[in-house]
Design a protein around this motif. Sequence first.
Motif, PDB file in Angstrom:
ATOM      1  N   PHE A  11       0.853  -1.183   0.000  1.00  0.00           N
ATOM      2  CA  PHE A  11       0.000   0.000   0.000  1.00  0.00           C
ATOM      3  C   PHE A  11       0.891   1.235   0.000  1.00  0.00           C
ATOM      4  N   SER A  12       0.801   1.989  -1.094  1.00  0.00           N
ATOM      5  CA  SER A  12       1.678   3.119  -1.322  1.00  0.00           C
ATOM      6  C   SER A  12       0.828   4.371  -1.519  1.00  0.00           C
ATOM      7  N   GLY A  13       1.397   5.392  -2.137  1.00  0.00           N
ATOM      8  CA  GLY A  13       0.622   6.613  -2.318  1.00  0.00           C
ATOM      9  C   GLY A  13       1.255   7.551  -3.320  1.00  0.00           C
ATOM     10  N   GLY A  14       0.922   8.823  -3.178  1.00  0.00           N
ATOM     11  CA  GLY A  14       0.295   9.456  -2.032  1.00  0.00           C
ATOM     12  C   GLY A  14       0.877   9.004  -0.703  1.00  0.00           C
ATOM     13  N   GLU A  15       0.025   9.041   0.315  1.00  0.00           N
ATOM     14  CA  GLU A  15       0.423   8.614   1.658  1.00  0.00           C
ATOM     15  C   GLU A  15      -0.688   7.751   2.231  1.00  0.00           C
ATOM     16  N   PRO A  16      -0.461   6.432   2.313  1.00  0.00           N
ATOM     17  CA  PRO A  16      -1.511   5.528   2.793  1.00  0.00           C
ATOM     18  C   PRO A  16      -1.948   5.811   4.233  1.00  0.00           C
ATOM     19  N   LEU A  17      -1.067   6.396   5.040  1.00  0.00           N
ATOM     20  CA  LEU A  17      -1.408   6.657   6.436  1.00  0.00           C
ATOM     21  C   LEU A  17      -2.476   7.734   6.595  1.00  0.00           C
ATOM     22  N   LEU A  18      -2.798   8.467   5.520  1.00  0.00           N
ATOM     23  CA  LEU A  18      -3.828   9.505   5.611  1.00  0.00           C
ATOM     24  C   LEU A  18      -5.245   8.929   5.534  1.00  0.00           C
ATOM     25  N   GLN A  19      -5.342   7.636   5.232  1.00  0.00           N
ATOM     26  CA  GLN A  19      -6.644   6.957   5.261  1.00  0.00           C
ATOM     27  C   GLN A  19      -6.540   5.771   6.223  1.00  0.00           C
ATOM     28  N   PRO A  20      -6.353   6.044   7.503  1.00  0.00           N
ATOM     29  CA  PRO A  20      -6.063   4.974   8.462  1.00  0.00           C
ATOM     30  C   PRO A  20      -7.139   3.907   8.567  1.00  0.00           C
ATOM     31  N   ASP A  21      -8.403   4.301   8.563  1.00  0.00           N
ATOM     32  CA  ASP A  21      -9.478   3.314   8.701  1.00  0.00           C
ATOM     33  C   ASP A  21      -9.485   2.344   7.522  1.00  0.00           C
ATOM     34  N   PHE A  22      -9.394   2.888   6.329  1.00  0.00           N
ATOM     35  CA  PHE A  22      -9.403   2.054   5.126  1.00  0.00           C
ATOM     36  C   PHE A  22      -8.137   1.204   5.056  1.00  0.00           C
ATOM     37  N   LEU A  23      -7.010   1.797   5.412  1.00  0.00           N
ATOM     38  CA  LEU A  23      -5.742   1.059   5.380  1.00  0.00           C
ATOM     39  C   LEU A  23      -5.777  -0.112   6.361  1.00  0.00           C
ATOM     40  N   ILE A  24      -6.249   0.131   7.571  1.00  0.00           N
ATOM     41  CA  ILE A  24      -6.322  -0.936   8.572  1.00  0.00           C
ATOM     42  C   ILE A  24      -7.218  -2.066   8.079  1.00  0.00           C
ATOM     43  N   GLU A  25      -8.354  -1.710   7.493  1.00  0.00           N
ATOM     44  CA  GLU A  25      -9.275  -2.737   6.991  1.00  0.00           C
ATOM     45  C   GLU A  25      -8.628  -3.561   5.886  1.00  0.00           C
ATOM     46  N   MET A  26      -7.902  -2.917   4.988  1.00  0.00           N
ATOM     47  CA  MET A  26      -7.258  -3.645   3.897  1.00  0.00           C
ATOM     48  C   MET A  26      -6.108  -4.513   4.404  1.00  0.00           C
ATOM     49  N   LEU A  27      -5.333  -3.990   5.330  1.00  0.00           N
ATOM     50  CA  LEU A  27      -4.254  -4.788   5.915  1.00  0.00           C
ATOM     51  C   LEU A  27      -4.823  -6.011   6.627  1.00  0.00           C
ATOM     52  N   ARG A  28      -5.901  -5.809   7.379  1.00  0.00           N
ATOM     53  CA  ARG A  28      -6.531  -6.897   8.112  1.00  0.00           C
ATOM     54  C   ARG A  28      -7.058  -7.965   7.154  1.00  0.00           C
ATOM     55  N   LEU A  29      -7.717  -7.537   6.081  1.00  0.00           N
ATOM     56  CA  LEU A  29      -8.252  -8.488   5.107  1.00  0.00           C
ATOM     57  C   LEU A  29      -7.140  -9.276   4.422  1.00  0.00           C
ATOM     58  N   CYS A  30      -6.034  -8.617   4.160  1.00  0.00           N
ATOM     59  CA  CYS A  30      -4.892  -9.319   3.558  1.00  0.00           C
ATOM     60  C   CYS A  30      -4.342 -10.375   4.503  1.00  0.00           C
ATOM     61  N   LYS A  31      -4.201 -10.013   5.781  1.00  0.00           N
ATOM     62  CA  LYS A  31      -3.652 -10.958   6.752  1.00  0.00           C
ATOM     63  C   LYS A  31      -4.596 -12.144   6.946  1.00  0.00           C
ATOM     64  N   VAL A  32      -5.903 -11.893   6.980  1.00  0.00           N
ATOM     65  CA  VAL A  32      -6.890 -12.968   7.103  1.00  0.00           C
ATOM     66  C   VAL A  32      -6.744 -13.967   5.963  1.00  0.00           C
TER      67      VAL A  32
END
Length: 237
Positions: free
Chosen positions: A74-95
């Motif tokens: 997850f790159s950008g831009g800056e992925p940390l500026l969308q923390p909720d969406f980033l966390i959800e995508m990271l979580r789904l990837c790990k699952v």
Amino acid sequence: MIGKIHSIETMGLVDGPGVRLIVFFQGCSLRCSFCHNPDTWGVNEGNSISSEELIKNILRYKTYFKASGGGVTFSGGEPLLQPDFLIEMLRLCKVNGIHTAIDTAGCGLGRYDEILKYTDLVIFDVKHVKPEGYKEITRNKIHESLRFLNEIQKHKNKMWIRQVIIPGVNDNIEYIESLADFINKLDNVTKVELLPYHLLGVSKYEALGKKYALDGVPAMDKDKNKKLEEHLYSLIK
């Protein structure tokens, strides 16, 4: 959950280990003088996509990830500026058993603890190691970037370090030695790259009607860049 992305690159080979899918998030608070993607700056621009749609897209490439030891960056831009969406995508990837990486300058909106919990690799983009140099290059203060670095150290995430080398700005031994000192204070750094400044993004500024901060600065000589990189490697512990 809905996020804003700029674009997706498939079969990437440089933004993390193995074959990767790179998701470029929309939005960045920095205005780096050497940025070659000014079209990613606007937070409210780009394409809307749901977490469900994006993970379905990602899963199409899972076979390639497994075969090569790859995953999603997850790159950008800056992925940390969308923390909720980033966390959800990271979580789904790990699952789904997919290796995760974030390519970031560390300037986000918090929730770093949860973000890093789901992150296998942080590709950290160093802008400058000194506060005054950082401000000149990014038009922002260095504090948030350092705060994120401290969180990485607490979580012990693996790190890659990247630094763009610009003629007349940081292409000198003094800066390389200060960069080595900076890196030597970090744990879990497994790779360091000096990226030669290039001119590939200049046309984007012209198309967007924006002034290019480094107008007239030539591309970084690749041979000199390599020598500086070799010197840096000799100083890293």
